[in-house]
Design an enzyme around this catalytic site. Structure first.
Site, PDB file in Angstrom:
ATOM      1  N   GLY A   9      10.303  -5.544  -7.252  1.00 50.38           N
ATOM      2  CA  GLY A   9       8.962  -5.805  -7.751  1.00 50.38           C
ATOM      3  C   GLY A   9       8.849  -5.612  -9.252  1.00 50.38           C
ATOM      4  N   GLY A  56     -10.859 -12.859 -36.643  1.00 48.82           N
ATOM      5  CA  GLY A  56     -12.125 -12.670 -35.942  1.00 48.82           C
ATOM      6  C   GLY A  56     -12.254 -13.551 -34.721  1.00 48.82           C
ATOM      7  N   GLN A  86       3.994 -16.115 -45.596  1.00 49.45           N
ATOM      8  CA  GLN A  86       5.091 -15.283 -45.092  1.00 49.45           C
ATOM      9  C   GLN A  86       4.613 -14.141 -44.206  1.00 49.45           C
ATOM     10  OE1 GLN A  86       7.692 -12.525 -47.602  1.00 49.45           O
ATOM     11  NE2 GLN A  86       9.007 -14.337 -47.406  1.00 49.45           N
ATOM     12  N   LEU A 132      -5.220 -14.704 -34.979  1.00 48.22           N
ATOM     13  CA  LEU A 132      -6.466 -15.460 -34.908  1.00 48.22           C
ATOM     14  C   LEU A 132      -7.611 -14.794 -35.657  1.00 48.22           C
ATOM     15  CD1 LEU A 132      -4.803 -16.864 -32.599  1.00 48.22           C
ATOM     16  CD2 LEU A 132      -6.987 -17.227 -31.452  1.00 48.22           C
ATOM     17  N   ALA A 155       0.835  -1.198   0.000  1.00 52.15           N
ATOM     18  CA  ALA A 155       0.000   0.000   0.000  1.00 52.15           C
ATOM     19  C   ALA A 155       0.871   1.250   0.000  1.00 52.15           C
ATOM     20  CB  ALA A 155      -0.931  -0.005   1.209  1.00 52.15           C
ATOM     21  N   GLU A 184       3.573  -0.628 -10.727  1.00 50.75           N
ATOM     22  CA  GLU A 184       4.979  -0.693 -10.295  1.00 50.75           C
ATOM     23  C   GLU A 184       5.795   0.429 -10.939  1.00 50.75           C
ATOM     24  OE1 GLU A 184       5.035  -2.474  -7.974  1.00 50.75           O
ATOM     25  OE2 GLU A 184       4.419  -4.546  -8.273  1.00 50.75           O
ATOM     26  N   GLY A 185       5.145   1.557 -11.172  1.00 48.79           N
ATOM     27  CA  GLY A 185       5.772   2.675 -11.870  1.00 48.79           C
ATOM     28  C   GLY A 185       5.462   2.593 -13.353  1.00 48.79           C
ATOM     29  N   SER A 203       0.483   3.744  -3.164  1.00 49.75           N
ATOM     30  CA  SER A 203      -0.181   4.754  -3.995  1.00 49.75           C
ATOM     31  C   SER A 203      -1.380   5.380  -3.302  1.00 49.75           C
ATOM     32  CB  SER A 203      -0.644   4.130  -5.314  1.00 49.75           C
ATOM     33  OG  SER A 203       0.444   3.740  -6.109  1.00 49.75           O
TER      34      SER A 203
END
Length: 382
Positions: free
Chosen positions: A244, A342, A281, A340, A126, A365-366, A128
């Protein structure tokens, strides 16, 4: 599947094999269901604790695995490739234990760390606040000393595991000294009277990972839960974040690897104009670029981890790894949806979820803009 790893020991190879099996059999089958239901995977964290995976980089005497960050991050990558919310949760829990493991007294470690590393206690970090995100030194949550306790008042924002965690490694202002000088670190019990969590945020992705505000309304936290000295809070917070960020880089590589694997499998099985589309390709070059992004991101976080393991400065390398890996994950997951076509835009395939999940690692984490600031500052001061 990821390229063959060169692990430092046979023990590490066995651990990674165990992790891959657990991720495949116990995590991956539940991911889509839990994410759809926005259900928090508490039992899965208990399973990780019982399997010895919640405390890998910490000392054996406290119940940890005493393994290198190089190995821990590869375990984290495997878990995130199966279920990103659990991978991120493991990274956050590991970071939440950092302050106690590195700045706590022997008595404090004996009291709390074994249960934290064993999975009995799940952690959150905790730092932020609504008006103190990138500018962490501007936080305003106040802890006023009153006898044998701090009385904490204020609001924390964007807390992963908010309302679910058993403990919160919390940065608070204990004095009016300017900037970070007045910030301290408290290990707050999740059941503390006066502490509550707001309703979870409604998010684009990682919906199985609860994120919420923490509300402190005169919560009394015993002075014995101060980690380090008063005024050490910002130093502790920044040291935690450096490690982190490597965790988030590893999770992002795991997510990108999962997207690449799904795209390759689909391209091999999908036939157009009489042959598998992987033979065209335009698609095979796209897949090649995706593979290159995954492999280079993995190499970057591992190099930063090895510097950390050798006791070398690694803050710049951690920021570089976080920047490169999270940007790569966003690009690779987006390209997987494109492969993939649609089908990738539907929930019948996991790549649309991977794409949504890839966005937030560029922010927490920034932000990646903050990572660029860290890298540039390191260059200026070199």
């Amino acid at each position: 599947m990821p390229a063959e790893r060169l692990l430092p020991t046979t023990e590490a190879e066995d651990l990674l094999a165990l992790t891959r099996e657990l991720a495949r059999d116990e995590l991956a089958p539940l991911a889509a269901e839990y994410e759809q239901a926005e259900r928090f995977p508490r039992e899965q964290f208990r399973l990780l604790g019982a399997s010895g995976l919640l405390g890998l980089p910490y000392a054996e005497r406290w119940g940890g695995g005493e393994l290198s960050y190089e190995v821990y991050l590869q375990v984290l990558e495997e878990i995130a490739s199966a279920w990103m919310s659990v991978g991120v949760g493991l990274s956050v829990h590991t970071m939440s234990c950092f302050a106690l493991a590195h700045y706590g007294t022997e008595q404090q470690r004996e009291r709390w760390l074994p249960a934290m590393l064993g999975g009995d206690l799940l952690g959150a970090y905790a730092l932020s606040e609504t008006h103190a995100g990138s500018d962490a030194a501007a936080l305003s949550t106040r802890a006023r000393l009153d006898g044998d306790a701090y009385v904490v008042t204020g609001t924390k924002a964007w807390i992963t595991h908010g309302g679910q965690a058993d403990f919160y490694t919390t940065m608070v202002r204990t004095s009016d000294q300017p900037g970070g000088q007045g910030i301290s670190c408290l290990l707050v019990d999740g059941s503390t009277p006066g502490l509550s969590a707001a309703l979870p945020e409604r998010k684009m992705g990682l919906t199985g990972s609860t994120t919420s505000q923490l509300l402190f309304d005169g919560a009394r936290v015993e002075t014995g839960r101060l980690l380090g000295d008063e005024g050490d809070g910002l130093k502790i917070a920044l040291a935690s974040l450096s490690s982190g960020r490597l965790g988030i880089a590893a999770c992002s590589v795991g997510l990108a690897q999962a997207a690449l694997d799904e795209a390759v499998a689909y391209a091999k099985g999908r036939t157009q104009f009489g042959r598998p589309i992987i033979e065209f390709q335009g698609l095979e070059f796209l897949l090649a670029d995706m593979a290159a992004a995954v492999e280079s991101s993995r190499a970057t976080y591992l190099e930063a981890a090895r510097r950390r393991d050798r006791g070398l400065p690694f803050q710049r390398q951690a920021s570089i790894a976080k920047l490169i890996a999270t940007d790569a994950a966003m690009k690779v997951t987006t390209d997987a949806v494109q492969v993939l076509g649609g089908a990738g835009y539907t929930r019948d395939f996991p790549v649309e979820r991977y794409m949504r999940e890839a966005k937030v690692p560029q922010i927490f984490e920034g932000t990646n803009q903050i990572q660029r600031m860290v890298i540039a500052r390191e260059l200026r001061n070199a």
